[in-house]
Scaffold this motif. Structure first.
Motif, mmCIF file in Angstrom:
data_model
loop_
_atom_site.group_PDB
_atom_site.id
_atom_site.type_symbol
_atom_site.label_atom_id
_atom_site.label_comp_id
_atom_site.label_asym_id
_atom_site.label_seq_id
_atom_site.Cartn_x
_atom_site.Cartn_y
_atom_site.Cartn_z
ATOM 1 N N GLY A 60 4.311 10.033 -7.300
ATOM 2 C CA GLY A 60 5.352 10.294 -8.276
ATOM 3 C C GLY A 60 4.800 10.414 -9.683
ATOM 4 N N LEU A 61 3.853 9.557 -10.015
ATOM 5 C CA LEU A 61 3.213 9.616 -11.332
ATOM 6 C C LEU A 61 2.521 10.966 -11.512
ATOM 7 C CD1 LEU A 61 1.152 6.687 -12.855
ATOM 8 C CD2 LEU A 61 0.368 9.027 -13.046
ATOM 9 N N ARG A 87 14.119 1.814 -0.984
ATOM 10 C CA ARG A 87 12.809 2.317 -1.363
ATOM 11 C C ARG A 87 12.860 3.181 -2.617
ATOM 12 N NH1 ARG A 87 9.392 6.013 2.806
ATOM 13 N NH2 ARG A 87 9.861 7.745 1.411
ATOM 14 N N VAL A 88 12.004 2.869 -3.568
ATOM 15 C CA VAL A 88 11.913 3.623 -4.824
ATOM 16 C C VAL A 88 10.975 4.801 -4.627
ATOM 17 C CG1 VAL A 88 11.148 3.530 -7.222
ATOM 18 C CG2 VAL A 88 12.415 1.604 -6.231
ATOM 19 N N ASP A 89 11.390 5.980 -5.117
ATOM 20 C CA ASP A 89 10.570 7.183 -4.949
ATOM 21 C C ASP A 89 10.562 7.996 -6.247
ATOM 22 O OD1 ASP A 89 9.102 9.283 -4.070
ATOM 23 O OD2 ASP A 89 10.457 9.883 -2.468
ATOM 24 N N PRO A 90 9.540 7.768 -7.111
ATOM 25 C CA PRO A 90 9.514 8.458 -8.404
ATOM 26 C C PRO A 90 9.070 9.909 -8.326
ATOM 27 C CG PRO A 90 7.603 7.038 -8.196
ATOM 28 C CD PRO A 90 8.470 6.779 -6.985
ATOM 29 N N ILE A 91 8.959 10.480 -7.107
ATOM 30 C CA ILE A 91 8.715 11.917 -7.017
ATOM 31 C C ILE A 91 9.861 12.671 -7.701
ATOM 32 C CG2 ILE A 91 9.853 12.489 -4.833
ATOM 33 C CD1 ILE A 91 6.272 13.522 -5.691
ATOM 34 N N ALA A 132 0.817 -1.221 0.000
ATOM 35 C CA ALA A 132 0.000 0.000 0.000
ATOM 36 C C ALA A 132 0.847 1.265 0.000
ATOM 37 C CB ALA A 132 -0.954 -0.007 1.195
ATOM 38 N N ASP A 133 1.865 1.321 0.847
ATOM 39 C CA ASP A 133 2.694 2.530 0.905
ATOM 40 C C ASP A 133 3.474 2.726 -0.387
ATOM 41 O OD1 ASP A 133 1.824 3.214 3.419
ATOM 42 O OD2 ASP A 133 3.535 2.315 4.455
ATOM 43 N N ASP A 134 3.917 1.635 -0.996
ATOM 44 C CA ASP A 134 4.629 1.740 -2.267
ATOM 45 C C ASP A 134 3.697 2.284 -3.345
ATOM 46 O OD1 ASP A 134 6.946 0.674 -1.152
ATOM 47 O OD2 ASP A 134 6.335 -1.379 -1.603
ATOM 48 N N VAL A 135 2.460 1.805 -3.359
ATOM 49 C CA VAL A 135 1.487 2.273 -4.348
ATOM 50 C C VAL A 135 1.218 3.764 -4.164
ATOM 51 C CG1 VAL A 135 -0.958 2.150 -4.992
ATOM 52 C CG2 VAL A 135 0.400 0.056 -4.808
ATOM 53 N N ARG A 136 1.022 4.196 -2.921
ATOM 54 C CA ARG A 136 0.785 5.635 -2.659
ATOM 55 C C ARG A 136 1.954 6.475 -3.161
ATOM 56 N NH1 ARG A 136 -0.994 3.426 2.423
ATOM 57 N NH2 ARG A 136 -3.270 3.589 2.631
ATOM 58 N N ARG A 137 3.156 6.043 -2.846
ATOM 59 C CA ARG A 137 4.343 6.806 -3.216
ATOM 60 C C ARG A 137 4.487 6.861 -4.742
ATOM 61 N NH1 ARG A 137 7.101 4.402 0.089
ATOM 62 N NH2 ARG A 137 8.020 2.789 -1.222
ATOM 63 N N GLU A 138 4.208 5.765 -5.410
ATOM 64 C CA GLU A 138 4.350 5.744 -6.861
ATOM 65 C C GLU A 138 3.245 6.535 -7.556
ATOM 66 O OE1 GLU A 138 5.107 1.766 -8.323
ATOM 67 O OE2 GLU A 138 6.469 1.378 -6.643
ATOM 68 N N ILE A 139 2.042 6.511 -7.008
ATOM 69 C CA ILE A 139 0.971 7.355 -7.564
ATOM 70 C C ILE A 139 1.330 8.830 -7.406
ATOM 71 C CG2 ILE A 139 -1.416 8.121 -7.228
ATOM 72 C CD1 ILE A 139 -1.318 5.578 -8.749
ATOM 73 N N SER A 146 -2.917 6.972 -17.391
ATOM 74 C CA SER A 146 -2.042 7.818 -16.579
ATOM 75 C C SER A 146 -0.599 7.349 -16.642
ATOM 76 C CB SER A 146 -2.506 7.828 -15.114
ATOM 77 O OG SER A 146 -3.773 8.405 -14.981
ATOM 78 N N LEU A 147 -0.401 6.053 -16.480
ATOM 79 C CA LEU A 147 0.948 5.498 -16.517
ATOM 80 C C LEU A 147 1.570 5.698 -17.893
ATOM 81 C CD1 LEU A 147 3.171 3.905 -15.124
ATOM 82 C CD2 LEU A 147 1.985 1.798 -15.747
ATOM 83 N N SER A 148 0.800 5.416 -18.928
ATOM 84 C CA SER A 148 1.304 5.585 -20.292
ATOM 85 C C SER A 148 1.648 7.042 -20.585
ATOM 86 C CB SER A 148 0.254 5.081 -21.289
ATOM 87 O OG SER A 148 0.728 5.168 -22.608
ATOM 88 N N LEU A 149 0.774 7.973 -20.161
ATOM 89 C CA LEU A 149 1.002 9.389 -20.448
ATOM 90 C C LEU A 149 2.190 9.935 -19.664
ATOM 91 C CD1 LEU A 149 0.248 11.959 -21.854
ATOM 92 C CD2 LEU A 149 -1.555 12.341 -20.152
ATOM 93 N N ALA A 150 2.343 9.551 -18.409
ATOM 94 C CA ALA A 150 3.478 10.016 -17.618
ATOM 95 C C ALA A 150 4.791 9.581 -18.258
ATOM 96 C CB ALA A 150 3.386 9.489 -16.189
ATOM 97 N N LEU A 151 4.870 8.331 -18.688
ATOM 98 C CA LEU A 151 6.088 7.838 -19.319
ATOM 99 C C LEU A 151 6.313 8.505 -20.675
ATOM 100 C CD1 LEU A 151 5.697 4.094 -18.343
ATOM 101 C CD2 LEU A 151 7.420 5.670 -17.481
#
Length: 354
Positions: A88-89, A345-349, A79-86, A144-149
């Protein structure tokens, strides 16, 4: 050409093609989002209502807090990884698609000024690209994922994977050496030499960078550690072609005769916080004992900053944790650092160095 018209002249592929570059970026930035069912009904409605208008599509693709929480609740221990990646996205969408200032605008963000024709053109190109890559297995069709990338792609902001495969290109010898190493023989598991960028685009290695190389070589030749980790990306000044870690490695080999298998290249860090975080990741990759100190070397002002309470505060604010524990200062130019596994920990922010 409108997106619908563009798609009309391109026949659908029986088997969607896979873009290796897109897949690598998705794996690096959003590993917890890959393979999840992301598209929600309300988000789909928002996107459909834009009727292909690029600025509208970017705004519609941004995740709302309730949507992020709904996805996180279904993610269990991730859950925390998903929040952080969203988060960042969303940051990528806002910085490269809407024009929000990044945390470090002098070195990050779009190269086109917000409100300019160039910025608008890049956003429109990203929308087209995202539409074309929507069936790619790397993004599973999520808009969203496609557009961010795609926004990162049209801006050529692929620094997050620019040196892969890093182990094969630079660090294979060190990895092999580490497998047969008795770490207890050394006072420190590694000497971490910090990059210091020059003030111009033509200088490969700054004077302070050269000094840090000598400091690292001196400590290594004293037998204090089995490895030197050179850390720093192509950061200062903006758009420099020179990568601090690569230039320091070259100087260690060419000027001081340090063996290549004693040098670990960490070419992604853009800040002192991530110098230490990313060096920790390399130590984990080597199998180094995390209960063992490292020795960080740099100029006096840089070590002053690391030793200060402000650095601890900065780590907490920018990373959300401490990459390790700052220990005693050994000299004006050296301080100890004990790494922490939290650095995994990965942080795409920060999409250029997550």
């Amino acid at each position: 050409m409108m997106i619908a018209a563009l798609l009309a002249v391109i026949p659908a592929a029986a088997v969607p093609v896979r873009d290796a570059h897109l897949a690598a970026m998705a794996d690096r930035l959003f590993p917890s989002l890959r393979g999840r069912a992301l598209a929600g009904t309300e988000r789909q409605r928002r996107i459909a209502a834009c009727a292909g208008a690029a600025p509208c599509l970017v705004e519609a693709a941004i995740w709302r807090d309730d949507e992020r929480e709904a996805l996180a609740r279904g993610a269990g221990t991730a859950a925390d990884d998903v929040r952080r990646e969203i988060d960042g996205l969303n940051e990528v969408l806002r910085v490269y698609g809407v024009g929000k200032l990044p945390r470090y605008p002098l070195i990050d963000g779009s190269d086109e000024a917000f409100g300019s024709a160039g910025f608008a053109a890049k956003v429109a190109d990203a929308v087209t690209l995202a539409t074309l890559q929507g069936d790619d297995p790397a993004v599973k069709g999520d808009p969203s994922l496609s557009l961010a990338l795609a926004l990162l792609d049209v801006n050529d902001k692929d620094q997050a994977i620019a040196f892969e495969p890093l182990d094969k290109r630079y660090n294979a010898g060190a990895i092999a050496k580490a497998q047969r190493l008795d770490w207890s023989r050394f006072q420190y598991s590694a000497i971490i030499a910090l990059g210091v960028g020059p003030d111009d685009l033509t200088t490969p290695l700054s004077a302070r960078g050269k000094a840090n190389v000598r400091l690292a070589a001196n400590a290594f030749n004293q037998g204090l550690a089995p490895f030197i980790i050179v850390s720093g990306s192509a950061v200062h000044p903006r758009d420099t072609p020179h990568v601090e870690a690569v230039e320091m490695r070259r100087a260690l080999i060419d000027r001081f005769g340090i063996a290549a298998n004693a040098i670990i290249v960490e070419p992604y860090a853009r800040h002192t916080t991530t110098n230490l975080r990313n060096a920790t990741r390399q130590l984990i990759r080597l199998g180094a004992p995390l209960g063992h100190d490292t020795l960080v070397v740099s100029n006096t002002a840089h070590i002053d900053a690391i030793a200060s309470p402000a650095f601890t505060t900065r780590n907490q604010r920018e990373l959300g944790y401490q990459p390790g524990r700052i220990g005693p200062r050994r000299s004006q130019n050296a301080i100890t650092f004990r790494p922490d596994a939290a650095s995994r920990r990965v942080d795409p922010i920060d999409p250029l160095d997550p």
